[in-house]
Design an enzyme around this catalytic site. Structure first.
Site, short mmCIF file in Angstrom:
data_model
loop_
_atom_site.label_atom_id
_atom_site.label_comp_id
_atom_site.label_asym_id
_atom_site.label_seq_id
_atom_site.Cartn_x
_atom_site.Cartn_y
_atom_site.Cartn_z
N GLU A 140 0.84 -1.20 0.00
CA GLU A 140 0.00 0.00 0.00
C GLU A 140 0.88 1.26 0.00
OE1 GLU A 140 -3.29 0.36 -0.54
OE2 GLU A 140 -2.43 2.36 -0.70
N LEU A 165 -0.54 4.50 0.24
CA LEU A 165 -1.26 5.68 0.73
C LEU A 165 -0.43 6.43 1.77
CD1 LEU A 165 -2.44 5.30 3.87
CD2 LEU A 165 -3.98 3.76 2.73
N PHE A 174 13.32 6.21 -0.78
CA PHE A 174 13.59 7.34 -1.68
C PHE A 174 12.86 8.61 -1.21
CE2 PHE A 174 15.76 6.47 -5.85
CZ PHE A 174 16.36 5.29 -5.46
N CYS A 209 6.32 4.68 9.44
CA CYS A 209 6.95 3.82 8.42
C CYS A 209 8.33 4.21 7.92
CB CYS A 209 5.99 3.66 7.25
SG CYS A 209 4.52 2.76 7.74
P1 NAD Z 1 -1.87 -0.30 12.64
O1 NAD Z 1 -1.07 -0.58 13.85
O2 NAD Z 1 -2.65 0.97 12.53
O3 NAD Z 1 -2.91 -1.50 12.38
C1 NAD Z 1 -2.58 -2.84 12.44
C2 NAD Z 1 -3.74 -3.60 13.10
O4 NAD Z 1 -3.52 -5.00 12.99
C3 NAD Z 1 -3.92 -3.31 14.59
O5 NAD Z 1 -5.22 -2.80 14.82
C4 NAD Z 1 -3.71 -4.66 15.27
O6 NAD Z 1 -4.52 -4.86 16.40
C5 NAD Z 1 -4.07 -5.62 14.15
N1 NAD Z 1 -3.54 -6.97 14.31
C6 NAD Z 1 -2.26 -7.33 14.61
N2 NAD Z 1 -2.15 -8.67 14.62
C7 NAD Z 1 -3.38 -9.17 14.34
C8 NAD Z 1 -3.89 -10.50 14.20
N3 NAD Z 1 -3.11 -11.55 14.35
N4 NAD Z 1 -5.20 -10.65 13.92
C9 NAD Z 1 -6.00 -9.57 13.75
N5 NAD Z 1 -5.57 -8.30 13.86
C10 NAD Z 1 -4.27 -8.10 14.15
O7 NAD Z 1 -0.85 -0.41 11.41
P2 NAD Z 1 -0.97 0.35 10.00
O8 NAD Z 1 -0.46 1.73 10.10
O9 NAD Z 1 -2.31 0.09 9.44
O10 NAD Z 1 0.13 -0.46 9.16
C11 NAD Z 1 -0.10 -1.78 8.76
C12 NAD Z 1 0.95 -2.16 7.74
O11 NAD Z 1 0.81 -1.34 6.57
C13 NAD Z 1 2.39 -1.98 8.20
O12 NAD Z 1 3.18 -2.99 7.63
C14 NAD Z 1 2.79 -0.64 7.61
O13 NAD Z 1 4.18 -0.55 7.36
C15 NAD Z 1 2.04 -0.65 6.29
N6 NAD Z 1 1.68 0.68 5.76
C16 NAD Z 1 1.24 1.66 6.60
C17 NAD Z 1 0.85 2.89 6.07
C18 NAD Z 1 0.34 4.00 6.94
O14 NAD Z 1 0.12 5.09 6.42
N7 NAD Z 1 0.12 3.80 8.22
C19 NAD Z 1 0.90 3.09 4.68
C20 NAD Z 1 1.34 2.06 3.87
C21 NAD Z 1 1.73 0.86 4.41
C1 UGA Z 2 4.54 7.72 3.71
C2 UGA Z 2 4.56 7.64 2.18
O1 UGA Z 2 4.37 8.95 1.66
C3 UGA Z 2 3.48 6.71 1.66
O2 UGA Z 2 3.59 6.57 0.25
C4 UGA Z 2 3.63 5.33 2.32
O3 UGA Z 2 2.59 4.47 1.90
C5 UGA Z 2 3.58 5.48 3.83
O4 UGA Z 2 4.64 6.40 4.24
C6 UGA Z 2 3.83 4.21 4.57
O5 UGA Z 2 4.39 3.28 4.04
O6 UGA Z 2 3.46 4.25 5.74
P1 UGA Z 2 3.11 9.00 5.53
O7 UGA Z 2 4.23 8.63 6.43
O8 UGA Z 2 1.73 8.71 5.95
O9 UGA Z 2 3.31 8.29 4.09
O10 UGA Z 2 3.16 10.58 5.22
P2 UGA Z 2 4.14 11.48 4.31
O11 UGA Z 2 3.32 12.48 3.64
O12 UGA Z 2 5.04 10.67 3.49
O13 UGA Z 2 5.00 12.23 5.43
C7 UGA Z 2 5.98 11.56 6.20
C8 UGA Z 2 6.76 12.57 7.01
O14 UGA Z 2 7.59 13.36 6.15
C9 UGA Z 2 5.88 13.55 7.77
O15 UGA Z 2 6.43 13.77 9.05
C10 UGA Z 2 5.94 14.81 6.92
O16 UGA Z 2 5.71 15.98 7.65
C11 UGA Z 2 7.37 14.74 6.42
N1 UGA Z 2 7.58 15.50 5.17
C12 UGA Z 2 6.94 15.14 4.03
C13 UGA Z 2 8.47 16.56 5.16
O17 UGA Z 2 9.08 16.90 6.20
N2 UGA Z 2 8.68 17.24 3.98
C14 UGA Z 2 8.04 16.90 2.83
O18 UGA Z 2 8.29 17.58 1.79
C15 UGA Z 2 7.15 15.84 2.85
#
Ligand code: NAD
Ligand code: UGA
Length: 470
Positions: free
Chosen positions: A167, A169, A228, A278
């Protein structure tokens, strides 16, 4: 064989699982979507009648929940039931950095992935497509496949295919990113299973934006995309320090270099260092993987991105103490913004946490206001709030919660703008400057303050990449 997907289960109702499944439900009314989690409180919040109580804040999310929840989108703790009856299962659980044992501080903690795979192996029936949505070390699909093969060995009729569909996002713009993705990436070695997932995304994503590849390239691409992006932030932040020394203006430099199409103008905003759950964890994971394969130079190169990030945070807190005559003991400092970026209530790895801790250590009395982060969350990150009655007589640092910009700034010696929330871009300095204790300072880590207006009302200003404005 070709797959007919009618029901999807997503394990993990967090920042990714919740919004991602909400958008799939919205775009695919014929699919039944069950989002399951072991966290009962979280599921209660997802099911709450009052939409302001949803466990995460994302612009546009409430609208979709209102439209789809109870129809084709459901939140439940019954993992067994929904795993057993689904054709496709997304694993969207957390993959944080290990805090102890082998690889502590670098490697991803895969215990929740392991547990999810075991739950699927046990409860799934028939032919099931398992989709990795979480961000994972390259080759994790092999581990998942091995766990899923156990029931097969017992002569079971269960059959599994594993796909990678990372993902991309970003929080704060999750719904927009999911509705209009730059690309959707699908890695796998079973063309029919990949087609089944492509069919789902094709409901709203143009075909040429759906990229298909092998499993390992897909898993690795996610880590590298984050590395990156983070690298650009560390690059611009390293130059912000040079601008402060030389009198160049970081925003002008950022605009000048970003106008080159080959460089591009996104992700060039200087700031207090990247936060969020992340970037740091994914880069540390990359460092760990590189070292594992004996690529120590590559590991060192990427490790520097995190080093610069830590250094940026440290140098900002040092600047604050220095400008306030070398001591902030018993001084009131307004902190505007506690989330790691605007438009989210997420505080994971927020630069505010680190900088607040440093200022508290120096004896400062912090008055923290954030439009979406509540007191309970700040308490989890910083420890207990000071008793408000004692704040006039404190000898040591601490923090109190503020309900507004006004309350936070009143009688403060300084204000530190930590998050780029829109309400902090339009602060009425004519109104607030006189309520602060003089000489008062504005420390702007996001380059969003109207410097002229603030100076007009007698405030001293320091901003990242500009330094002190005389
Ligand atoms: P999160 O902590 O918000 O959510 C994870 C959920 O999984 C929790 O609610 C937890 O209770 C649940 N969980 C854990 N083990 C479980 C199990 N065995 N059965 C059922 N539920 C279970 O995490 P997140 O931010 O949603 O991130 C999830 C993954 O996606 C991570 O690998 C992260 O790196 C990736 N990711 C996050 C973002 C982001 O913006 N947060 C964006 C892209 C990718
Ligand atoms: C980031 C990536 O942008 C997503 O593509 C990815 O899916 C996600 O991590 C993930 O794997 O969790 P996120 O961390 O939600 O998303 O937010 P960003 O907009 O990337 O910002 C990350 C941090 O960088 C924030 O603290 C933001 O303030 C900072 N940032 C961002 C800067 O300081 N300068 C910038 O120009 C952009």
């Amino acid at each position: 064989m070709s797959y007919k997907i009618k029901k999807i289960c997503c394990i993990g109702a967090g920042y990714v699982g919740g919004p991602t499944m909400a958008v799939i439900a919205d775009k695919c009314p014929n699919l039944e979507i069950q989002v399951v989690d072991i966290d009962e409180e979280k599921i209660k919040k997802w099911n709450s009648e009052d939409l302001s109580l949803l466990p995460i804040y994302e612009p546009g999310l409430e609208k979709i929940i209102k439209k789809c929840r109870g129809k084709n989108l459901h939140f439940s703790t019954d993992l067994e039931l929904h795993i057993a009856s689904s054709d496709m299962i997304f694993i969207s659980v957390n993959t944080p950095t290990k805090t102890k044992g082998i690889g502590a501080g670098q490697a991803s903690d895969l215990r929740w992935i392991d547990a999810s795979a075991r739950q699927i192996a046990e409860f799934a029936r028939g032919e099931t497509i398992v989709v990795e949505k979480s961000t994972l070390p390259v080759k994790t699909a092999l581990t998942i496949k091995k766990i899923l093969e156990v029931p097969k060995a017992k002569n079971s009729s269960k059959k599994f295919t594993v796909l990678s569909n990372p993902e991309f996002l970003a929080e704060g713009s999750a719904i927009e990113d999911l509705n209009y993705p730059d690309r959707v990436l699908i890695g796998g070695d079973d063309p029919q299973a990949m087609d089944a997932l492509i069919e789902i995304y094709s409901n709203w994503v143009e075909k040429d934006k759906i990229l298909t590849t092998d499993l390992w390239s897909s898993e690795l691409s996610k880590l590298i995309a984050n590395a990156f992006l983070a690298q650009r932030i560390s690059s611009i932040n390293s130059i912000s320090a040079l601008c402060e020394e030389t009198g160049a203006d970081i925003m002008n430099v950022s605009k000048a270099i970003g106008s080159d199409k080959r460089i591009g103008d996104k992700f060039l905003n200087p700031g207090p260092g990247f936060g969020g759950s992340c970037f740091k964890k994914d880069i540390m994971n990359l460092v760990y993987i590189c070292n594992h394969y004996g690529l120590s130079e590559v590991a060192e190169y990427w490790g520097k991105v995190v080093d610069i990030n830590n250094w940026q945070q440290k140098r900002i807190s040092n600047q604050i103490v220095e400008k306030l005559f070398g001591t902030i003991s018993s001084k009131k400092i307004a902190i505007l913004g506690f989330s790691f970026k605007a438009n989210t209530n997420d505080t994971r790895e927020s630069p505010s946490i680190y900088i607040c801790k440093e200022l508290i250590e120096e004896g400062g009395l912090l008055s923290i206001f954030d439009p979406k982060v509540d007191k309970k969350r700040i308490e989890l990150d910083l420890g207990p709030e000071l008793n408000k009655k004692d704040t006039n007589n404190i000898n040591q640092g601490g923090w109190i919660f503020s309900n507004s910009i006004k309350e936070s700034l009143s009688n403060a010696d300084a204000v530190v703008i930590m998050t780029e929330w829109v309400e902090f871009t339009t602060i009425d300095w004519a109104l607030f400057a006189s309520t602060m204790r003089q000489p008062a300072w504005v420390f702007d880590t996001r380059s969003i303050t109207n410097i002229k207006a603030a100076k007009k009302y007698g405030l001293n200003i320091w901003s990242v990449g500009n330094g002190e404005n005389d």
